[in-house]
Structure formats: structure tokens, C-alpha cells
Scaffold this active site. Structure first.
Site, PDB file in Angstrom:
ATOM      1  N   LYS A  78       0.826  -1.445  -0.559  1.00  0.00           N
ATOM      2  CA  LYS A  78      -0.057  -0.241   0.094  1.00  0.00           C
ATOM      3  C   LYS A  78       0.540   1.295  -0.305  1.00  0.00           C
ATOM      4  O   LYS A  78       1.696   1.551   0.131  1.00  0.00           O
ATOM      5  CB  LYS A  78      -1.302  -0.408   1.227  1.00  0.00           C
ATOM      6  CG  LYS A  78      -2.417   1.171   0.794  1.00  0.00           C
ATOM      7  CD  LYS A  78      -2.983   1.238   2.573  1.00  0.00           C
ATOM      8  CE  LYS A  78      -3.819   2.250   2.469  1.00  0.00           C
ATOM      9  NZ  LYS A  78      -5.046   2.005   3.405  1.00  0.00           N
ATOM     10  N   SER A 153      -9.710   3.399   2.297  1.00  0.00           N
ATOM     11  CA  SER A 153      -8.463   4.033   1.758  1.00  0.00           C
ATOM     12  C   SER A 153      -7.752   3.111   0.755  1.00  0.00           C
ATOM     13  O   SER A 153      -6.457   3.023  -0.465  1.00  0.00           O
ATOM     14  CB  SER A 153      -7.056   4.601   2.856  1.00  0.00           C
ATOM     15  OG  SER A 153      -6.579   3.910   3.685  1.00  0.00           O
ATOM     16  N   SER A 177     -10.439   1.189   5.750  1.00  0.00           N
ATOM     17  CA  SER A 177     -10.088   1.435   5.422  1.00  0.00           C
ATOM     18  C   SER A 177      -9.375   0.067   4.120  1.00  0.00           C
ATOM     19  O   SER A 177      -9.214   0.134   3.395  1.00  0.00           O
ATOM     20  CB  SER A 177      -8.945   2.380   5.307  1.00  0.00           C
ATOM     21  OG  SER A 177      -9.768   3.466   5.007  1.00  0.00           O
TER      22      SER A 177
END
Length: 475
Positions: A78, A153, A177
Site C-alpha cells: 500500500k 483507503s 479502509s
């Protein structure tokens, strides 16, 4: 076989690797080809590192023990995590050109587990919003409908898994997220208990909110990745922060594979935000919940409706912590102008907070944690919608009015953040599709440390519904 590798589960790919029928390099080459073909449409990766991935695959084959839990399996970091010598943009113009000289602990742990990074998956600016649309990269889109967003996210991670660019992907979850983008992309997303993953435990984050966890197409693959994420810290076994029962060092994959047990389930459509925001549950979200309830009832589980007690302290306390978490973003003076309007507002609001206001918010959320755990304690797991709405169109969120933007995020996903506050585990499962093919899911909330029950329930639902066989238009 090579042309069909992405059709296999991560667990099936791992078995092929173990038997020597596929090499780590062959698997890497296959997925690099998928990324090259599909990423321009989906936007899941913001950085691809083919040379480093090939070098790493060769290293894994030559010198990493084959018994490593994720041996040879590709994944993406990520873009909120640092990997040495790979650009780390954090979704922001502020960090354009930033290349770290060291890696974060979660990255080192994934390497120690034998996995192979192919690059960086997209995230919104500093991971703050529940959607992945930034000023530095194309928006991340759900492969089920390219006019709609993948959520956030961990939007890039979920979109990459859903479109077959990765077999699974790790994410982080501070208010939903992992679960939000998993639901928007029609895959499985698991937020573990606070403390479960040693290098992404949540214990070091403000309010204990942000934990690391897996995104995958199947419940078994989510368990496989979770086991790999929590197995090691920099190459050594380390359960300092594990919430498992003392003496129980078993992995979670067996629970997901077996999918056994009968449980008492609560069903809930209330949330911690109901007093402060108008929450309307879309008929498709209700249909997904009904489908899961019917399936669990047919499987012999106990079903009981429940509702949360309203708490006027939750919304202002969570918003305070959200602002405070942005206050440390390294932007001063003119550099603030590089931030997106929402982020800049959060930074300025966070820096204006006083110590009394911050400590009061933390105390309120600690009290809410205890209250929520107590309210749900009579159930083995509690079922809610995953999202209150269908995946949102690209550009739906207000880019200028920060308070309206936050309200939109709450109205889209009211059921997730309270689980970060409470530290409870939760999993989203893609049980439903709308008439126009959009994925809709449900969320299961577990007891403290109750990941095994969530995985067992998820496996039962997966066998009954068969979502693992669905494929999006972009595949």
C-alpha cells in the site's frame, strides 16, 4: 496453465509453488502481464517495480525457505507504507519524488513471509478519505463499473485483487479502509482485532485505530494472508501483541478451510453515527443483508435482531481524533498549498486542537469501546450492511467543502469506524449483486480476538453463495 494462473485462488497458487509446478518468477511474470494490460483502466497500482520483483522472485526461489507462509506469492505494498528505494507518494503532491532509505516493519514482515512485491497500490492522500481519488494519480475504479470508485483507503489493493492483478493484497484500516474498498470491489476484506498483526497492531496509532489486514477473493485466501502478516516480525516469530488465547499459536487458515460451527448471530442496521447524520440504507444494501440473513438461517445459525444504544459523544470524539491524526502531516508554510482541500482543512483543524479537547475525545472513545463490546457481547457475531450505498460514482464526493465531504463519507459507510474504535475484528463479504451488476456486501463483527469465528462463518456463506466464481467486466 500459465494463462490461467490468476483464475486460481492464492491458496491453489501456493500449493503449485510448493510442488514446484510453478516458480515464483513465472508467477511474477504472469501478474506483471496482468498489471500492464489492466492497470490503465483500473488505476490500482501507482508504481510498478518489475525489475525489483523479478530479482526478488529469484531470491525467494534461491534462498528463502519454502516453508515460509507466503512463499513466492505476489502482492502490492500500500502506498502509505515505505519500501526502501521505491517511491512512496502517500497519495499526495507533498511527497512527490520521495524515495525512502528504509522499509516499514509491515513491509519487512511480508518479505520475511516469502512474498514478492510488484509495486505500490493506490491510496488517497495520507489515507484519510474513504475513496481513492487524488491529485497525483488517476482515480482507482472498481472493475465492476469503471465509472465508480473502488473506495478507500486501500482502494488500489482491493481493485487489484478484484481485477486479477494480484492473488491477494494487504491493506490498512483506520475507519473502514480495508472493508470499504473490499465491499466496493466485490471481494473479502478482514480488519483484524487490535494487536493481532504485530507490525500493524494499531497500538502505535492515535486512538488505536489503524490496523493491517488482508484483502482477497476468498475467505481462505484472506486467512492465508493474515497468517503470513502475523507470523513474523523481521524474520522472527513474535506474538508480543497477539490477542489469541495464551498457549494458542494455531493459524487461522484451518478455520477458514473447514468453515465449521453453529453460532448465535445478531442483525443490526443502527450505527454510531445515527444521532448526528441522516443515514439512509439503500435498497440494494438491505437486499444484501437479507440475503446473508436468509443464508445463515438456512445453515442453522441463530438469528436475532439487535440495535445500538445512541451515544451523543461518539461523532464529535471521532471527528476530533480524525483531525488530530492529520496534524502531524509534514507540511508547513507554503507546503500546505500542496495538500488537497480536505487534507489541508484537517491539518489546520487538528493543529488548532487543545490538549483538553484531544484527551476528552480519547476518553470518550475508550468509553464507547467498552459500551459497544458490552452491547454486542451476547452474540458470537453481529451482521450489518457493509456499505449503506452502492459504490459511489467517480467525483461524487465534494472536493472543496470538507465538512460536507465527511458527511458524505459517513453516509456511505456508517458501519465501519466504530469497530476501529472498539478494536473488534470485522470482515466484509460480497454476498449480493445489484440488477446492474454492482457488488454489495455485508459485514460480520466478531468478539474480541474472534477472527476464527468470522472466517468460519464467512467460509460457510461463501460455499452457499459462491461469490468466488464471479468475475467483473474488467478481468
Amino acid at each position: 496453465m500459465a494463462d490461467e494462473l490468476h483464475e486460481l485462488t492464492a491458496l491453489a497458487q501456493w500449493n503449485l509453488l510448493q510442488k514446484g509446478e510453478v516458480t515464483p518468477l513465472e508467477l511474477v511474470e504472469h501478474y506483471l502481464g496482468r498489471i500492464e494490460a489492466l492497470n490503465p483502466q483500473v488505476g490500482a497500482f501507482v508504481t510498478v517495480t518489475p525489475d525489483a520483483a523479478r530479482e526478488r522472485a529469484a531470491q525467494v526461489a534461491a534462498s528463502v525457505p519454502r516453508t515460509s507462509p507466503l512463499w513466492g506469492l505476489p502482492f502490492g505494498d500500500k502506498d502509505l507504507w515505505r519500501r526502501k528505494d521505491v517511491p512512496a507518494g502517500f497519495g499526495s503532491r507533498l511527497l512527490t519524488g520521495y524515495v525512502p532509505d528504509e522499509s516499514d516493519e509491515i513491509v519487512l514482515d511480508l518479505d520475511a513471509a516469502g512474498a514478492v512485491s510488484l509495486g505500490k497500490t493506490g491510496a488517497p492522500e495520507f489515507g484519510l478519505p474513504a475513496y481513492t481519488e487524488t491529485l497525483v494519480a488517476p482515480p482507482v475504479r472498481t472493475p465492476w463499473d469503471l465509472t465508480r470508485g473502488a473506495g478507500g483507503s486501500s482502494g488500489g489493493a482491493a481493485a487489484a485483487v478484484a481485477s486479477g492483478m494480484l492473488p491477494f493484497a494487504p491493506g490498512s484500516d483506520g475507519g473502514g479502509s480495508i472493508r470499504i474498498p473490499a465491499a466496493a470491489c466485490g471481494v473479502v476484506g478482514l480488519k483484524p482485532s487490535r494487536g493481532r498483526v504485530p507490525s500493524a497492531s494499531g497500538l502505535e496509532s492515535l486512538g488505536g485505530l489503524v490496523v493491517g489486514g488482508p484483502i482477497a477473493r476468498t475467505v481462505e485466501d484472506a486467512a492465508l494472508l493474515l497468517d503470513g502478516m502475523m507470523a513474523r516480525t523481521n524474520g522472527r516469530v513474535d506474538h508480543r501483541f497477539a490477542t489469541r488465547a495464551p498457549g494458542d499459536d494455531s493459524a487461522f487458515l484451518p478455520a477458514a478451510v473447514r468453515g465449521e460451527g453453529r453460532y448465535q448471530l445478531g442483525v443490526m442496521t443502527t450505527s454510531a453515527w445515527d444521532l448526528d447524520y441522516e443515514i439512509t440504507i439503500d435498497p440494494d444494501a438491505s437486499a444484501a443483508l437479507d440475503a446473508a440473513v436468509d443464508a445463515f438461517a438456512a445453515l442453522g445459525h441463530g438469528i436475532e435482531q439487535t440495535a445500538l444504544t445512541s451515544d451523543p459523544t461518539y461523532a464529535p470524539a471521532f471527528i476530533t481524533i480524525w483531525k488530530a491524526g492529520a496534524a502531524r502531516i509534514p507540511a508547513e508554510g507554503d507546503a500546505l498549498n500542496l495538500l488537497e482541500p480536505l487534507t489541508r482543512w484537517l491539518v489546520e483543524q487538528g493543529r488548532a486542537l487543545g490538549a483538553a479537547e484531544l484527551s476528552g475525545a480519547l476518553a470518550a472513545l475508550t468509553a464507547y469501546e467498552r459500551s459497544l463490546i458490552r452491547q454486542l457481547s451476547s452474540f458470537d457475531a453481529v451482521l450489518t450492511p457493509a456499505l449503506a450505498m452502492t459504490p459511489r460514482p467517480i467525483g461524487w464526493y465534494d472536493a472543496e467543502d470538507a465538512e460536507r465531504n465527511f458527511a458524505q463519507q459517513v453516509q456511505y459507510t456508517p458501519f465501519t469506524s466504530m469497530l476501529n474504535v472498539s478494536g473488534l475484528p470485522a470482515i466484509t463479504l460480497p454476498v449480493w449483486q445489484t440488477s446492474d451488476g454492482l457488488p454489495m456486501g455485508v459485514q460480520l463483527i466478531g468478539r474480541p480476538g474472534g477472527e476464527a469465528a468470522l472466517l468460519a462463518l464467512g467460509a460457510q456463506l461463501q460455499r452457499r453463495i459462491g461469490w468466488q466464481h464471479r468475475r467483473p467486466p474488467v478481468w
